[in-house]
Scaffold this motif. Structure first.
Motif, PDB file in Angstrom:
ATOM      1  N   ALA A  25      54.443  56.307  64.948  1.00 27.28           N
ATOM      2  CA  ALA A  25      55.269  57.342  65.586  1.00 27.28           C
ATOM      3  C   ALA A  25      56.739  57.175  65.216  1.00 27.28           C
ATOM      4  O   ALA A  25      57.450  58.166  64.982  1.00 27.28           O
ATOM      5  CB  ALA A  25      55.090  57.278  67.100  1.00 27.28           C
ATOM      6  N   LEU A  26      57.206  55.930  65.150  1.00 28.57           N
ATOM      7  CA  LEU A  26      58.607  55.696  64.812  1.00 28.57           C
ATOM      8  C   LEU A  26      58.900  56.062  63.358  1.00 28.57           C
ATOM      9  O   LEU A  26      59.994  56.530  63.031  1.00 28.57           O
ATOM     10  CB  LEU A  26      58.959  54.225  65.045  1.00 28.57           C
ATOM     11  N   LEU A  27      57.930  55.823  62.486  1.00 30.42           N
ATOM     12  CA  LEU A  27      58.127  56.084  61.056  1.00 30.42           C
ATOM     13  C   LEU A  27      57.305  57.297  60.608  1.00 30.42           C
ATOM     14  O   LEU A  27      56.725  57.304  59.521  1.00 30.42           O
ATOM     15  CB  LEU A  27      57.737  54.832  60.248  1.00 30.42           C
ATOM     16  N   TRP A  28      57.290  58.333  61.435  1.00 31.41           N
ATOM     17  CA  TRP A  28      56.466  59.513  61.157  1.00 31.41           C
ATOM     18  C   TRP A  28      56.780  60.204  59.825  1.00 31.41           C
ATOM     19  O   TRP A  28      55.882  60.809  59.229  1.00 31.41           O
ATOM     20  CB  TRP A  28      56.591  60.520  62.306  1.00 31.41           C
ATOM     21  N   PRO A  29      58.024  60.157  59.294  1.00 29.16           N
ATOM     22  CA  PRO A  29      58.236  60.800  57.986  1.00 29.16           C
ATOM     23  C   PRO A  29      57.383  60.211  56.868  1.00 29.16           C
ATOM     24  O   PRO A  29      57.215  60.837  55.823  1.00 29.16           O
ATOM     25  CB  PRO A  29      59.731  60.571  57.721  1.00 29.16           C
ATOM     26  N   THR A  30      56.838  58.997  57.101  1.00 25.74           N
ATOM     27  CA  THR A  30      55.935  58.403  56.113  1.00 25.74           C
ATOM     28  C   THR A  30      54.794  59.345  55.781  1.00 25.74           C
ATOM     29  O   THR A  30      54.378  59.474  54.621  1.00 25.74           O
ATOM     30  CB  THR A  30      55.374  57.075  56.646  1.00 25.74           C
ATOM     31  N   PHE A  31      54.281  60.039  56.795  1.00 29.06           N
ATOM     32  CA  PHE A  31      53.115  60.894  56.602  1.00 29.06           C
ATOM     33  C   PHE A  31      53.481  62.194  55.895  1.00 29.06           C
ATOM     34  O   PHE A  31      52.596  62.982  55.543  1.00 29.06           O
ATOM     35  CB  PHE A  31      52.451  61.167  57.954  1.00 29.06           C
ATOM     36  N   LEU A  32      54.771  62.416  55.690  1.00 26.13           N
ATOM     37  CA  LEU A  32      55.233  63.530  54.866  1.00 26.13           C
ATOM     38  C   LEU A  32      55.620  63.053  53.471  1.00 26.13           C
ATOM     39  O   LEU A  32      56.141  63.827  52.666  1.00 26.13           O
ATOM     40  CB  LEU A  32      56.428  64.223  55.530  1.00 26.13           C
ATOM     41  N   GLY A  33      55.377  61.764  53.203  1.00 20.53           N
ATOM     42  CA  GLY A  33      55.706  61.206  51.899  1.00 20.53           C
ATOM     43  C   GLY A  33      57.178  60.916  51.718  1.00 20.53           C
ATOM     44  O   GLY A  33      57.651  60.775  50.589  1.00 20.53           O
ATOM     45  N   GLN A  34      57.927  60.822  52.833  1.00 21.53           N
ATOM     46  CA  GLN A  34      59.374  60.633  52.753  1.00 21.53           C
ATOM     47  C   GLN A  34      59.736  59.175  53.029  1.00 21.53           C
ATOM     48  O   GLN A  34      59.365  58.620  54.055  1.00 21.53           O
ATOM     49  CB  GLN A  34      60.082  61.533  53.772  1.00 21.53           C
ATOM     50  N   MET A  35      60.463  58.560  52.112  1.00 22.07           N
ATOM     51  CA  MET A  35      60.919  57.193  52.288  1.00 22.07           C
ATOM     52  C   MET A  35      62.309  57.162  52.901  1.00 22.07           C
ATOM     53  O   MET A  35      63.057  58.144  52.824  1.00 22.07           O
ATOM     54  CB  MET A  35      60.946  56.457  50.947  1.00 22.07           C
ATOM     55  N   VAL A  36      62.656  56.033  53.514  1.00 20.96           N
ATOM     56  CA  VAL A  36      64.014  55.831  53.993  1.00 20.96           C
ATOM     57  C   VAL A  36      64.906  55.603  52.772  1.00 20.96           C
ATOM     58  O   VAL A  36      64.553  54.837  51.874  1.00 20.96           O
ATOM     59  CB  VAL A  36      64.086  54.616  54.935  1.00 20.96           C
ATOM     60  N   GLN A  37      66.066  56.238  52.742  1.00 24.85           N
ATOM     61  CA  GLN A  37      66.906  56.176  51.542  1.00 24.85           C
ATOM     62  C   GLN A  37      68.277  55.560  51.794  1.00 24.85           C
ATOM     63  O   GLN A  37      69.145  55.599  50.921  1.00 24.85           O
ATOM     64  CB  GLN A  37      67.069  57.581  50.956  1.00 24.85           C
ATOM     65  N   SER A  38      68.464  54.963  52.945  1.00 26.52           N
ATOM     66  CA  SER A  38      69.778  54.396  53.264  1.00 26.52           C
ATOM     67  C   SER A  38      69.907  52.975  52.719  1.00 26.52           C
ATOM     68  O   SER A  38      68.918  52.265  52.540  1.00 26.52           O
ATOM     69  CB  SER A  38      69.985  54.386  54.782  1.00 26.52           C
ATOM     70  N   GLN A  39      71.119  52.576  52.452  1.00 25.59           N
ATOM     71  CA  GLN A  39      71.506  51.207  52.128  1.00 25.59           C
ATOM     72  C   GLN A  39      70.605  50.559  51.065  1.00 25.59           C
ATOM     73  O   GLN A  39      70.551  51.034  49.949  1.00 25.59           O
ATOM     74  CB  GLN A  39      71.544  50.375  53.422  1.00 25.59           C
ATOM     75  N   ASP A  40      69.863  49.484  51.401  1.00 33.98           N
ATOM     76  CA  ASP A  40      69.166  48.664  50.401  1.00 33.98           C
ATOM     77  C   ASP A  40      67.833  49.238  49.935  1.00 33.98           C
ATOM     78  O   ASP A  40      67.212  48.672  49.024  1.00 33.98           O
ATOM     79  CB  ASP A  40      68.901  47.260  50.960  1.00 33.98           C
ATOM     80  N   HIS A  41      67.384  50.321  50.528  1.00 31.54           N
ATOM     81  CA  HIS A  41      66.018  50.790  50.240  1.00 31.54           C
ATOM     82  C   HIS A  41      65.832  51.181  48.775  1.00 31.54           C
ATOM     83  O   HIS A  41      64.791  50.880  48.169  1.00 31.54           O
ATOM     84  CB  HIS A  41      65.670  51.969  51.157  1.00 31.54           C
TER      85      HIS A  41
END
Length: 289
Positions: free
Chosen positions: A91-107
């Motif tokens: 639930a916290l990382l729900w954009p995962t299921f849209l194929g979206q990665m976190v793009q901030s800082q070190d990612h």
């Protein structure tokens, strides 16, 4: 055995009193501003206050097998706390299921390293080696523990590249957060009981954190997630040490060794974890036994 009085309120009302403050509180707790964070944590605590009686009443029932279509299923009720933590993570990382990665800082750096490991190193049948890809060259796979690279690349290769690099990275971050929460749950369950382990994993997931202080801010926003992956495997290692001490079966040593190795290849902080924690653990076990 723990006995609590029956709650006279209907089940739907008890559910609303847990779900509503949790649904409002979690987004506020993850806010970047201090006052919404406090309000969010207050709402989350209200939800936990409503949830605790249900947990305390049902925690003993989890040891009883469920009857499903005439067959007794013992593993499912025992797995419910772990499954609930995985659900909160999703639930916290729900954009995962849209194929979206976190793009901030070190990612993006972590993703670049995984791409380089898969396309440049594995293609040469190497796990590490000198690379001219960055700056004047660097020892790829040797300057930083490679477990994060392996995790992302494993998901990418395991899905035959169908997910693409960004979605593979998103799944890797989701897996990392779940592993960390489950490691904390395993540690708490072994030494303090199933409820303590569940609450420990839940508080870990809901921790807003701060720079160099862990939590959502340091792990997800700043992207220092290999350290948190190492922390999760460290907690799991100490949980598995209990089996080594109690049973000392070959499989107990193998599982504990794999968890310790995973912690070390995830982040250098494992050197401090085990350097300080292992002696304290051994003394504590000696005094308790």
């Amino acid at each position: 055995a723990l006995s609590l009085p029956l709650d006279p309120r209907p089940l739907w009302l008890r559910g609303v009193m847990v779900v509503a403050p949790a649904a409002l509180g979690v987004p506020l707790a993850l806010s970047s501003r201090y006052v919404p964070q406090l309000l969010g944590m207050a709402l989350v605590l209200i939800a936990l206050y409503g949830l605790l009686p249900l947990l305390f009443r049902g925690i003993g029932d989890l040891d009883e097998p469920w009857l499903i279509r005439g067959r007794k299923v013992g593993w499912l009720p025992r797995a419910l706390p772990a499954l609930a933590l995985v659900g909160v993570t999703a639930a916290l990382l729900w954009p995962t299921f849209l194929g979206q990665m976190v793009q901030s800082q070190d990612h993006t750096i972590h993703l670049s390293r995984a791409w380089h490991f898969t396309t440049q190193m594995l293609g040469k049948f190497q796990l590490s080696g000198w690379s001219d890809w960055w700056f004047a060259g660097y020892p790829a796979g040797e300057d930083y523990p490679p477990a994060g690279d392996w995790l992302i690349s494993g998901i990418y290769l395991g899905t035959f590249g169908l997910l693409g690099w960004e979605a593979s990275y998103a799944v890797a971050v989701l897996a990392m957060y779940a592993i960390a929460a489950l490691g904390i749950y395993a540690f708490g369950r072994v030494y303090m009981g199933r409820l303590a382990g569940f609450l420990g994993g839940l508080f870990f997931l809901l921790d807003r954190g701060q720079y160099r202080e862990g939590g959502w801010n340091y792990t997800i926003w700043w992207g220092v997630w290999p350290q948190v992956l190492s922390t999760g495997f460290t907690f799991l290692s100490f949980a598995l040490f209990d089996r080594v001490v109690r049973h000392a079966r070959p499989r107990d040593f193998v599982l504990a060794g794999l968890a310790v190795g995973a912690a070390f290849v995830s982040h250098p902080v494992a050197v401090m974890y085990f350097g300080l924690g292992a002696p304290i653990y051994l003394v504590a076990r000696a005094l308790s036994d």
